[in-house]
Design an enzyme around this catalytic site. Structure first.
Site, short mmCIF file in Angstrom:
data_model
loop_
_atom_site.label_atom_id
_atom_site.label_comp_id
_atom_site.label_asym_id
_atom_site.label_seq_id
_atom_site.Cartn_x
_atom_site.Cartn_y
_atom_site.Cartn_z
N GLY A 1 0.81 -1.20 0.00
CA GLY A 1 0.00 0.00 0.00
C GLY A 1 0.85 1.26 0.00
O GLY A 1 1.99 1.26 -0.48
N SER A 2 0.29 2.30 0.61
CA SER A 2 0.84 3.64 0.44
C SER A 2 2.25 3.83 0.95
O SER A 2 2.91 4.81 0.59
CB SER A 2 -0.07 4.65 1.15
OG SER A 2 -1.36 4.54 0.62
N THR A 3 2.71 2.94 1.82
CA THR A 3 4.09 3.09 2.26
C THR A 3 5.04 3.05 1.06
O THR A 3 6.14 3.60 1.10
CB THR A 3 4.48 1.97 3.24
OG1 THR A 3 4.09 0.72 2.68
CG2 THR A 3 3.77 2.15 4.56
N PHE A 4 4.56 2.42 -0.03
CA PHE A 4 5.40 2.32 -1.22
C PHE A 4 5.55 3.66 -1.95
O PHE A 4 6.41 3.80 -2.83
CB PHE A 4 4.83 1.26 -2.18
CG PHE A 4 5.67 0.00 -2.20
CD1 PHE A 4 5.91 -0.69 -1.02
CD2 PHE A 4 6.23 -0.46 -3.37
CE1 PHE A 4 6.69 -1.83 -1.03
CE2 PHE A 4 7.02 -1.59 -3.38
CZ PHE A 4 7.25 -2.29 -2.20
N LYS A 5 4.69 4.62 -1.61
CA LYS A 5 4.85 5.94 -2.23
C LYS A 5 6.21 6.52 -1.89
O LYS A 5 6.76 7.35 -2.62
CB LYS A 5 3.73 6.88 -1.77
CG LYS A 5 2.40 6.53 -2.41
CD LYS A 5 1.24 7.30 -1.83
CE LYS A 5 -0.07 6.76 -2.37
NZ LYS A 5 -1.20 6.98 -1.47
#
Lengths: 374, 585
Positions: B293-297
């Site tokens: 999820g967004s941690t990959f941003k």
């Protein structure tokens, strides 16, 4: 102990100076070893059967003095009385033997026992010595040539007895009785041709038993092939002798008595080997060999054919039984349940052996003159 | 009684009898007697030989070696630990605290040949060992031909004493090592466990079996038991609070790649690995593959900054969802305006991240991910390592979804390692569970520009100060981080209700020492969180508490803001809108 004078002419005095004291001493020594071995082996069996620990010891000891009394009493008889006793014993014994087929107690697949109150009796044990004496009498009579068809009667008796024993079935006893008869025929001057023929017949008989009696077949198979099935008792027994070594593990230190079911009877020799070691075992073997070999050699100087034949029969029975028991324990032959004379537990066996040895002692007493048998 | 007359010898006839038939026959009898003498000798000889054979057999047996001499019972020796060589090396944590050790114990076995009465023996034994299955054991003890039967391994000294006291023949003791894990479940997934025969069956115990087996040198783990305990406690609290099915927590030293804590819940007690469900042995941190999820941003923006396709001042149109074929990419915290790069990160804009990633393109993104180790299994001292899953055909739609953490499954270890690399100046140190020796060079390679890392730290701080990660803020500890809330893949699509809520953090973010990953699996919102179960609500507070507890322990007490910190963390976020097409290239 009071000394008995040479000139003592009482019954005991005469007995003492005429009886084979060396044989008597050897038998006494064997019986003494037996006392110790019963004490060593039987409590373990009794505990396993949830009996009082000294159950077998008490029973055996209770019979020990009567047995000794019987032995000495019989040895006091003269040959004619011995003969009469044997005829009587054979008659009763065969009667009981027949009775086992109707009222016998079946133990482990064979009907060999008659129940008499708290004791059970094995008639075949008593039949053996009586047969030896009666058969010897008959064979001797034949040689006298007084018209008695001794050989025929002896053969008939033998065949009847052998059949009865095989029917029980009790192959071991049948083999012993056959050996007795064969030894007597042999000494009675059986031509070599017939000796060979009977040996072949005997071998054939065992072969026949192998084919006809499954339990015999399995015993022999297991003897020949160690890997086949259950050789539990024998391998434990051999282990016992190995563990015992030269000096034994010490009284009470044995293990074999705890694992072999009938160790106080058939495998008592293994207990001796484990707890008391090689030298005690050799002593036991030596005592038996002494009695048998010396007895046979001594008979050479006897001149009464009945005495020679009867004593030989009794000695062969005694020696063969001892040999079969020890050889079974040592895996020299297929296991055959047979008591070690005066050592194994067993009331019938003890009394019957006392009877037989008593007869033997009586017959081998030194007699003045040759007429006793005529 | 007999009469003496019977013994009186018959007097021979005074006169010689006339020759008659009787005399001839008497002569025949005499002849028989004569011949019997030789035959008696023969019979005596046969018996003599027979008894001699018995005697020789006796001698032969007595002199042969006993098959099994029960006199030579091996007595268990006193457990002298000083001179005792265990078959497996100890495992200690980085502070030297014992994590796994071997203690000598007695194991009970039987030689059925020596057992006198199996029934009695078993009955007696059950008075000391009530959990023994009587019938089963009795059957095994009665089996002919067996000479060895294990009864119970690793007895306590008291049990051994009691069994000795029973005095059952045929029962013997064998000295055996028992592997003991003094901290129980705390280190379960790190150390794994060894079986009763001293063979590693999981974790470090299995992975570096060759270094542990037969060695006397303790293996030093990189784990710090104190931090491990903190993470486990806080993670467990969050799992309970949000009725989650599990979770994972990692602390990594960003300067060395050493893992200081690695917790996967639910766990198990390695002293009795069979007592927990097999699922509990699953290590979420290393074997579990998740779309993060967004941690990959974090990586999408680091990639664009590093590639130069975006700067901190670049801005992106996040007014409309991106529609590509049948998919639509929406923002959870939709601002419906143009967003600068810091704003994209702060508000966790999917649209912005997708557009940023598209500028780098599929090739660039794939290469970047490979460089960051996201496409290969992590090399870690564990047997349980997951292999990342990524699209074989890396198309623009994949570029966009991967930018916000979907379509690429990695393990939490990958995430922690990636974050550490992003914040530590761009050096990828391979993660390890073994303590690095002082003075030895720390392996690592530069995969990002230092300036990229500088900017990423500013962005991560921004999330905590003024973004989705406010609940992780622990004043004075200077946490930076990024939230992540991924819908878990279920059959054929994403499940709204099954989420993976996570938070990646580093602190102190102006000069990072530690990277932290907290991940909670399928949390359910509570009244306190207004029903939210996102990374910001669930995982961020865990990070906050962990940092507050670990900071003082590791020599990082809270500090006030200094001009230096302000300079390091200030974000130049003057928007410089760019008119860039977001059409798929």
């Amino acid at each position: 102990m009071t000394t008995i004078s040479r000139t003592d002419t009482s019954v005991l005095g005469r007995w003492w100076w005429t009886v084979d004291r060396w044989a008597l001493a050897a038998i006494a020594a064997i019986a003494f070893v037996g006392v110790i071995m019963i004490l060593a082996a039987s409590p373990a069996v009794a505990q396993r059967l949830h009996l009082d620990g000294f159950y077998f010891v008490r029973r055996q000891f209770a019979l020990l003095l009567p047995a000794l009394a019987l032995m000495i009493g019989v040895s006091l008889l003269n040959p004619i009385q011995v003969r009469r006793l044997a005829v009587l014993g054979l008659g009763i014994g065969v009667g009981f033997l027949v009775l086992t087929f109707f009222h016998g107690v079946e133990i482990k697949g064979a009907r060999r026992w008659i129940s008499l109150g708290s004791f059970s009796l094995q008639p075949s044990e008593f039949v053996k010595p009586c047969f030896a004496v009666v058969s010897a009498w008959m064979l001797a009579e034949q040689k006298k040539g007084e018209g008695v068809p001794g050989n025929l009667i002896s053969a008939a008796l033998f065949l009847m007895l052998a059949s009865l024993l095989l029917l029980q079935p009790d192959l071991g006893m049948a083999v012993v009785v056959s050996a007795i008869w064969f030894a007597q025929l042999f000494l009675a001057g059986l031509p070599i041709f017939w000796v060979v023929a009977l040996v072949i017949l005997g071998v054939g008989g065992i072969g026949g038993a192998y084919l006809m009696l499954p339990h015999v077949a399995s015993r022999i198979d297991r003897f020949l092939d160690k890997s086949a099935g259950d050789s539990f008792q024998v391998s434990r027994s051999l282990e016992a002798f190995r563990n015992g070594g030269l000096w034994g593990r010490g009284p009470g230190e044995g293990m074999v008595k705890d694992v072999i079911p009938d160790v106080h009877a058939d495998f008592i020799f293994a207990v001796a080997g484990e707890e008391y070691g090689l030298f005690v075992c050799l002593l036991i073997v030596g005592l038996f060999a002494f009695v048998v070999v010396r007895g046979l050699l001594r008979l050479r100087s006897d001149s009464n054919l009945f005495v020679i034949l009867a004593s030989t029969g009794l000695l062969v029975q005694f020696g063969l039984q001892a040999f079969i028991n020890m050889a079974s324990s040592l895996h020299l032959m297929p296991t055959k349940g047979m008591t070690l004379p005066f050592i194994s537990y067993g009331g019938s066996s003890l009394l019957a052996l006392a009877l037989g040895v008593g007869m033997m002692l009586s017959l081998t007493r030194r007699r003045v003159g040759q007429g006793a048998g005529s | 009684m007999t009469t003496l007359t019977a013994f009186r010898p018959r007097v021979p006839p005074p006169v010689a009898p006339p020759p008659s038939r009787a005399v001839r026959l008497e002569g025949a009898a005499k002849q028989v007697i004569e011949s019997s003498r030789g035959r008696l000798t023969l019979a005596a000889g046969v018996f003599a030989i027979a008894f001699a054979v018995v005697g020789m057999r006796l001698v032969d047996l007595a002199l042969s070696k006993p098959a099994h001499d029960a006199r030579e019972i091996e007595l268990p020796r006193a457990n002298d630990s000083a001179g005792y060589a265990a078959d497996r090396a100890d495992i200690v944590d980085r502070t030297g605290a014992l994590v796994a050790t071997s203690v000598p114990t007695a194991s009970l076995y039987a030689d059925p040949r020596d057992i006198l009465d199996p029934h009695e023996a078993v009955a007696k034994l059950q008075t000391v060992l009530p959990d023994i299955k009587g019938e089963n054991l009795e059957a095994r003890l009665s089996a002919e031909g067996r000479s060895f039967v294990w009864i119970k391994r690793n007895l306590t000294p008291r049990q051994q004493y009691e069994i000795n006291r029973l005095g059952i023949p045929g029962f013997y003791f064998q000295r055996e090592d028992k592997r003991i894990y003094p901290h129980g479940a705390l280190m379960a997934h790190v150390v794994g466990f060894a079986d009763v025969d001293g063979k590693g069956l999981g974790g470090v115990e299995q992975a570096i079996e060759s270094k542990i087996k037969g060695s006397q040198t303790a293996v030093e783990l990189s784990i710090d038991l104190r931090l491990q305990h903190i993470v486990r406690q806080e993670l467990q609290a969050a799992i309970s609070e949000f009725s989650a099915i599990g979770g994972g927590g990692l602390i990594m030293d960003v300067r060395t790649g050493e893992l200081l804590a690695m917790v996967s819940l639910p766990d198990f007690d390695p002293n009795a690995p069979g007592s927990a469900p097999a699922d509990n042995r699953f290590n979420r941190n290393t074997l579990g593959l998740y779309e993060m999820g967004s941690t990959f941003k974090t990586f999408a923006i680091a990639m664009a900054l590093d590639a130069g396709t975006a700067t901190m001042r670049s801005s992106y149109d996040a007014r409309e969802p991106i529609k590509i074929s049948r998919f639509a990419i929406n923002d959870d915290h939709a601002q419906k305006r143009w967003l600068t790069v810091p704003e994209v990160f702060k508000h966790s804009s999917n649209i912005g991240a997708a557009k940023i990633a598209l500028e780098v393109g599929a090739e660039g993104q794939k290469a970047f991910m490979r460089k960051l180790g996201m496409l290969d299994p992590v090399q870690l001292e564990l047997p349980e390592l997951g292999k990342p899953k990524y699209p074989r055909d890396w198309r623009p739609i994949n570029v966009m979804t991967i930018s916000f953490g979907h379509g690429l499954s990695v393990t939490p270890i990958h995430l922690a390692s990636g974050v550490a690399t992003v914040v530590n100046g761009g050096i990828l140190h391979p993660p390890t569970l073994i303590k690095r020796k002082e003075g030895e060079p720390i392996p690592g390679r530069q995969v990002l520009k230092t300036s990229t890392s500088d900017n990423m730290r500013r962005l991560m701080r921004l999330v905590v100060e003024d973004g989705t990660g406010k609940k992780s803020e622990a004043p004075g500890y200077w946490i930076g981080g990024k939230t992540g809330t991924a819908e878990k893949v279920s059959r054929g699509g994403y499940k709204k209700s099954a989420r993976l809520s996570s938070f990646v953090a580093a602190f102190p973010i102006h000069d990072p020492r530690y990277a932290i990953v907290i991940m909670v699996d399928e949390p359910k919102g509570t009244k306190k969180t207004y029903g939210f179960a996102t990374g910001g609500w669930v995982a961020a507070p865990v990070v906050q508490r962990v940092v507050q507890r670990m900071g003082p322990l590791v020599g990082l007490p809270p500090v006030d803001e200094t001009p230096e910190i302000r300079r390091l963390l200030s974000v130049d976020s003057q928007p410089q809108p760019k008119e860039k097409s977001v059409a798929a290239r």
